[in-house]
Design a protein around this motif. Structure first.
Motif, PDB file in Angstrom:
ATOM      1  N   ALA A  69       0.826  -1.207   0.000  1.00 54.71           N
ATOM      2  CA  ALA A  69       0.000   0.000   0.000  1.00 54.71           C
ATOM      3  C   ALA A  69       0.862   1.259   0.000  1.00 54.71           C
ATOM      4  N   VAL A  70       1.955   1.249   0.755  1.00 62.38           N
ATOM      5  CA  VAL A  70       2.849   2.407   0.798  1.00 62.38           C
ATOM      6  C   VAL A  70       3.457   2.657  -0.581  1.00 62.38           C
ATOM      7  N   LEU A  71       3.914   1.600  -1.236  1.00 66.05           N
ATOM      8  CA  LEU A  71       4.552   1.763  -2.542  1.00 66.05           C
ATOM      9  C   LEU A  71       3.563   2.250  -3.598  1.00 66.05           C
ATOM     10  N   SER A  72       2.288   1.932  -3.408  1.00 65.00           N
ATOM     11  CA  SER A  72       1.285   2.388  -4.368  1.00 65.00           C
ATOM     12  C   SER A  72       1.081   3.902  -4.302  1.00 65.00           C
ATOM     13  N   LEU A  73       1.571   4.533  -3.234  1.00 68.83           N
ATOM     14  CA  LEU A  73       1.403   5.976  -3.074  1.00 68.83           C
ATOM     15  C   LEU A  73       2.398   6.774  -3.904  1.00 68.83           C
ATOM     16  N   GLY A  74       3.483   6.132  -4.334  1.00 62.95           N
ATOM     17  CA  GLY A  74       4.537   6.862  -5.024  1.00 62.95           C
ATOM     18  C   GLY A  74       4.752   6.367  -6.437  1.00 62.95           C
ATOM     19  N   THR A  75       5.114   7.261  -7.312  1.00 62.29           N
ATOM     20  CA  THR A  75       5.490   6.921  -8.679  1.00 62.29           C
ATOM     21  C   THR A  75       6.816   7.611  -8.985  1.00 62.29           C
ATOM     22  N   PRO A  76       7.574   7.101  -9.974  1.00 64.95           N
ATOM     23  CA  PRO A  76       8.855   7.743 -10.302  1.00 64.95           C
ATOM     24  C   PRO A  76       8.679   9.213 -10.652  1.00 64.95           C
ATOM     25  N   LEU A  77       9.508  10.038 -10.059  1.00 61.21           N
ATOM     26  CA  LEU A  77       9.448  11.477 -10.294  1.00 61.21           C
ATOM     27  C   LEU A  77      10.067  11.823 -11.644  1.00 61.21           C
ATOM     28  N   ASP A  78       9.927  13.073 -12.034  1.00 61.92           N
ATOM     29  CA  ASP A  78      10.508  13.516 -13.292  1.00 61.92           C
ATOM     30  C   ASP A  78      12.032  13.580 -13.174  1.00 61.92           C
ATOM     31  N   THR A  79      12.688  13.916 -14.267  1.00 63.97           N
ATOM     32  CA  THR A  79      14.145  13.884 -14.317  1.00 63.97           C
ATOM     33  C   THR A  79      14.715  15.284 -14.495  1.00 63.97           C
ATOM     34  N   GLU A  80      16.016  15.376 -14.305  1.00 59.79           N
ATOM     35  CA  GLU A  80      16.731  16.619 -14.541  1.00 59.79           C
ATOM     36  C   GLU A  80      18.143  16.292 -15.019  1.00 59.79           C
ATOM     37  N   VAL A  81      18.704  17.175 -15.833  1.00 58.79           N
ATOM     38  CA  VAL A  81      20.063  17.001 -16.339  1.00 58.79           C
ATOM     39  C   VAL A  81      21.016  17.705 -15.380  1.00 58.79           C
ATOM     40  N   VAL A  82      22.031  16.955 -14.920  1.00 61.01           N
ATOM     41  CA  VAL A  82      22.915  17.446 -13.868  1.00 61.01           C
ATOM     42  C   VAL A  82      24.368  17.247 -14.305  1.00 61.01           C
ATOM     43  N   PRO A  83      25.252  18.206 -14.012  1.00 65.53           N
ATOM     44  CA  PRO A  83      26.682  17.999 -14.291  1.00 65.53           C
ATOM     45  C   PRO A  83      27.189  16.748 -13.572  1.00 65.53           C
ATOM     46  N   LEU A  84      28.061  16.010 -14.229  1.00 71.18           N
ATOM     47  CA  LEU A  84      28.572  14.762 -13.661  1.00 71.18           C
ATOM     48  C   LEU A  84      29.195  14.988 -12.288  1.00 71.18           C
ATOM     49  N   ARG A  85      29.820  16.120 -12.085  1.00 69.30           N
ATOM     50  CA  ARG A  85      30.484  16.415 -10.803  1.00 69.30           C
ATOM     51  C   ARG A  85      29.523  16.334  -9.632  1.00 69.30           C
ATOM     52  N   HIS A  86      28.237  16.548  -9.867  1.00 69.08           N
ATOM     53  CA  HIS A  86      27.259  16.572  -8.782  1.00 69.08           C
ATOM     54  C   HIS A  86      26.300  15.375  -8.831  1.00 69.08           C
ATOM     55  N   ALA A  87      26.711  14.300  -9.497  1.00 68.70           N
ATOM     56  CA  ALA A  87      25.808  13.167  -9.715  1.00 68.70           C
ATOM     57  C   ALA A  87      26.035  12.000  -8.766  1.00 68.70           C
ATOM     58  N   SER A  88      27.111  11.995  -7.987  1.00 65.91           N
ATOM     59  CA  SER A  88      27.407  10.848  -7.129  1.00 65.91           C
ATOM     60  C   SER A  88      26.300  10.631  -6.098  1.00 65.91           C
ATOM     61  N   GLY A  89      25.893   9.376  -5.954  1.00 63.02           N
ATOM     62  CA  GLY A  89      24.849   9.026  -5.001  1.00 63.02           C
ATOM     63  C   GLY A  89      23.448   9.191  -5.536  1.00 63.02           C
ATOM     64  N   ARG A  90      23.306   9.790  -6.692  1.00 66.75           N
ATOM     65  CA  ARG A  90      21.988  10.015  -7.262  1.00 66.75           C
ATOM     66  C   ARG A  90      21.644   8.915  -8.269  1.00 66.75           C
ATOM     67  N   VAL A  91      20.398   8.916  -8.733  1.00 65.70           N
ATOM     68  CA  VAL A  91      19.908   7.805  -9.549  1.00 65.70           C
ATOM     69  C   VAL A  91      19.892   8.183 -11.023  1.00 65.70           C
ATOM     70  N   LEU A  92      20.667   7.437 -11.805  1.00 65.58           N
ATOM     71  CA  LEU A  92      20.692   7.599 -13.250  1.00 65.58           C
ATOM     72  C   LEU A  92      19.392   7.060 -13.834  1.00 65.58           C
TER      73      LEU A  92
END
Length: 390
Positions: free
Chosen positions: A10-33
């Motif tokens: 039920a909890v997972l049904s509350l969320g859907t994948p959010l939109d995306t953004e283009v980010v410089p590689l330098r600031h991408a560590s730990g984030r989701v490709l």
């Protein structure tokens, strides 16, 4: 009450994948490709020397052979000529292999300098050449979705990728409730305690890839709660802490319902964490966590982190478990799924004696949760148990 598995669904049904953004590689560590990335060139883009030494032809790789040195190659500086039989080029690690050369003899295996060298009596069989594309070829793909590690960032940089398309970080509004709470650093009176839950949950959320916004503590009255919910507008997820039980002062559920909450469930057959609530309020996912510190953090591990994964576009599933033998007898479990605090070390699980849901110091020294099924029988010393590493 519903089961943990039903609550998680039920909890997972509350969320859907959010939109995306283009980010410089330098600031991408730990984030989701979120979009796959293709290498624009091979690595290395040319055959290169793996050692300091001399580039020669295979035919000249003979003990005692004397060769004429005709030039030098260094990293970033290719020797432009062609190595013929009887010739050598001084070469340094990372330098492009000269045309005509087929191997590198390391400098420790030669004598002589400047215009000529003589190969030693014991020559290594290795060519000491890194072939073009030996790491990866042009067109190599890093697939998505994927949480990017430091090693991933280094790989993407070597693929000549300057920007990547990532999931937007879920914005989570954290709302602690209760007249008994004051912020760290303030002066509590004799009836008050320090608010700790939202600090721990904020750290958990940010480590999971979300951004956490801590709202002012809501007091145990309708006006204060309404104001806090108004402040949470614009978030992707609202997480309340405390006030979701059935006492006269537990107003979160009632106020949220009056403000438009569509409740998915209330109460889960688990300990700690029974008074858990979830739903949507004006289109925003909401999770109401218990007020006891350990209960809130355990519910964060079991429900909140998978929900963040869902919003980030990652596979969202129940927390992964491993098995390990226990160091003590664990009594038979009751009717609720139990998440006991313990410490996993050297292949064995130490189960802590004190399991009260208010004991943050016990949680502080724990690195795992022992997962006990409802009505599970007694576990003997050395018997395997399921654990979730935290």
């Amino acid at each position: 009450m519903i089961t943990v598995a039903q609550a998680l669904k039920a909890v997972l049904s509350l969320g859907t994948p959010l939109d995306t953004e283009v980010v410089p590689l330098r600031h991408a560590s730990g984030r989701v490709l979120r979009e796959a990335v293709t290498a624009e060139r091979a690595q290395p883009p040319f055959s290169s020397s793996a050692m300091d030494g001399y580039a020669i032809q295979d035919a000249d790789h003979v003990a005692g052979n004397t060769l004429r040195v005709i030039g030098e190659a260094a990293a970033g500086h290719r020797f432009e000529g062609v190595v013929q039989q009887g010739q050598a080029v001084r070469i340094f690690t990372g330098a492009p292999l000269p045309h005509g050369a087929t191997r590198v003899v390391i400098q420790e295996d030669v004598t002589g300098r400047d215009s000529s060298i003589t190969l030693g009596a014991s020559l290594e069989a290795a060519t000491h050449i890194r072939p073009a594309g030996g790491d990866f070829k042009q067109g190599h793909v890093v697939k998505a979705p994927k949480r990017l590690t430091p090693a991933d960032i280094a790989l993407l940089a070597s693929m000549n990728i300057a920007e990547v398309t990532l999931s937007r970080r879920p914005a989570v509004a954290l709302l602690a409730t209760g007249d008994e709470l004051v912020m760290p650093g303030e002066a509590p009176n004799d009836e008050q305690i320090i608010a700790s839950n939202t600090f721990g949950l904020a750290a958990m959320l940010e480590a999971a890839g979300a951004t956490a916004r801590m709202l002012p503590i809501a007091r145990d009255n309708e006006a204060s709660l309404r104001q806090s919910f108004d402040l949470a507008r614009g978030a992707d997820l609202i997480v309340t802490v405390g006030g979701a039980s059935v006492g006269d002062h537990d107003l979160v559920g009632a106020v949220a319902a009056d403000m438009g909450l569509e409740r998915a469930f209330y109460k889960v057959a688990m300990r700690p964490g029974k008074p858990l609530m979830a739903g949507k309020i004006n289109g925003i996912a909401m999770l109401g966590l218990p007020g006891n510190p350990v209960s809130a953090m355990v519910c964060g591990e079991i429900f909140l982190k998978p929900l963040v994964d869902q919003m980030l576009g990652l596979p969202a599933t129940a927390r992964e478990t491993i098995t390990a033998p226990t160091n003590k007898i664990i009594p038979a479990n009751g009717p609720r799924e139990h998440y006991m605090r313990g410490r996993y070390r050297d292949g064995t699980v130490k189960v802590f004696d004190r399991q009260d849901s208010s004991l943050l110091k016990v949680l502080h020294v724990a690195n795992c949760l022992i997962k006990r099924a409802p009505h599970a029988p007694e576990i003997a010393v050395g018997a395997p148990v399921e654990i979730i590493l935290i």
